[in-house]
Design an enzyme around this catalytic site. Structure first.
Site, mmCIF file in Angstrom:
data_model
loop_
_atom_site.group_PDB
_atom_site.id
_atom_site.type_symbol
_atom_site.label_atom_id
_atom_site.label_comp_id
_atom_site.label_asym_id
_atom_site.label_seq_id
_atom_site.Cartn_x
_atom_site.Cartn_y
_atom_site.Cartn_z
ATOM 1 N N CYS A 297 35.588 42.673 42.605
ATOM 2 C CA CYS A 297 34.645 42.008 43.504
ATOM 3 C C CYS A 297 34.157 40.648 42.993
ATOM 4 C CB CYS A 297 33.433 42.907 43.737
ATOM 5 S SG CYS A 297 32.442 43.189 42.242
ATOM 6 N N GLN A 298 34.548 40.261 41.776
ATOM 7 C CA GLN A 298 33.987 39.045 41.174
ATOM 8 C C GLN A 298 34.172 37.801 42.052
ATOM 9 O OE1 GLN A 298 35.950 41.253 39.663
ATOM 10 N NE2 GLN A 298 35.477 41.501 37.492
#
Length: 217
Positions: A83-84
């Site tokens: 998800c970064q």
């Protein structure tokens, strides 16, 4: 059909939180796949009845998965790609991690499960394709910015333009994978605090049901 006869494959499984949920619901989680060895060690410790495979999905040979699960059919694929790239907390960058949904899509195309569950941070809803300025050699051009309060310097790529919303691309591709395979898509933002967790944590959940089953979520 008994729940325990439905076989689950967990992609980007991490320590296995999503697998745990499906196990507690009575499903048979066959395999968890991740590239992070330490997380997989935790996964293996907590999921004694499941197998763990350390592999990069981008280079994963489906034969390796088939051998690992003994040729069993995958009924449901679950998982949440990193998800970064989408998180509004960090530096949002449209990089190779942002495109890992393509590997999820590739596994769907091969396994053709009845259903899939795709999870990510809420920031994925507002993320767009991002095009970066490149030099003559084709390398991304970066600029350095300094925080006036802390003096901390940070390099970030120079943006030359934006494209479509990533969520629109994902929804379109997952709904129409090929001429013979597509999924009816439903998506919703859920907050962990509404399910007994003492934390305000919102996540996007996408559920896809194979079109030929004629089932609405």
């Amino acid at each position: 059909m008994n729940k325990s006869t439905y076989h689950i494959l967990d992609l980007f499984c991490g320590c296995g939180g999503m697998s745990l949920g499906f196990e507690r619901a009575g499903y048979d989680v066959l395999l968890g796949i991740d590239v992070w060895k330490d997380a997989l060690a935790t996964y293996a410790y907590n999921h004694k009845k499941s197998m763990a495979l350390c592999a990069d999905l981008a280079s994963l040979n489906p034969v390796d998965v088939d051998e690992k699960i003994g040729g069993k059919h995958i009924d449901v694929i679950i998982g949440g790609p990193p998800c970064q790239s989408f998180s509004t907390v960090g530096q949002r960058v449209y990089d190779e991690k942002a495109l890992l949904y393509e590997e999820y899509l590739r596994i769907l195309r091969i396994a053709r499960p009845k259903m899939f569950l795709f999870e990510n941070v809420k920031g994925i809803l507002s993320m767009r394709e991002t095009f970066y300025q490149r030099d003559e050699a084709g390398n991304v051009v970066y600029e350095t910015t300094k925080n006036k309060e802390t003096g901390f310097e940070r390099k970030k790529p120079v943006i030359s333009g934006y494209g479509r919303k990533v969520m629109d691309i994902i929804t379109e591709k997952f709904a129409n994978i090929d001429d013979r395979l597509g999924y009816t898509i439903s998506k919703e933002v859920l907050n962990a605090v509404d399910f007994g967790v003492p934390e305000n944590r919102e996540r996007v959940f996408i559920v896809g049901i194979r079109n030929d089953l004629n089932i609405n979520w």
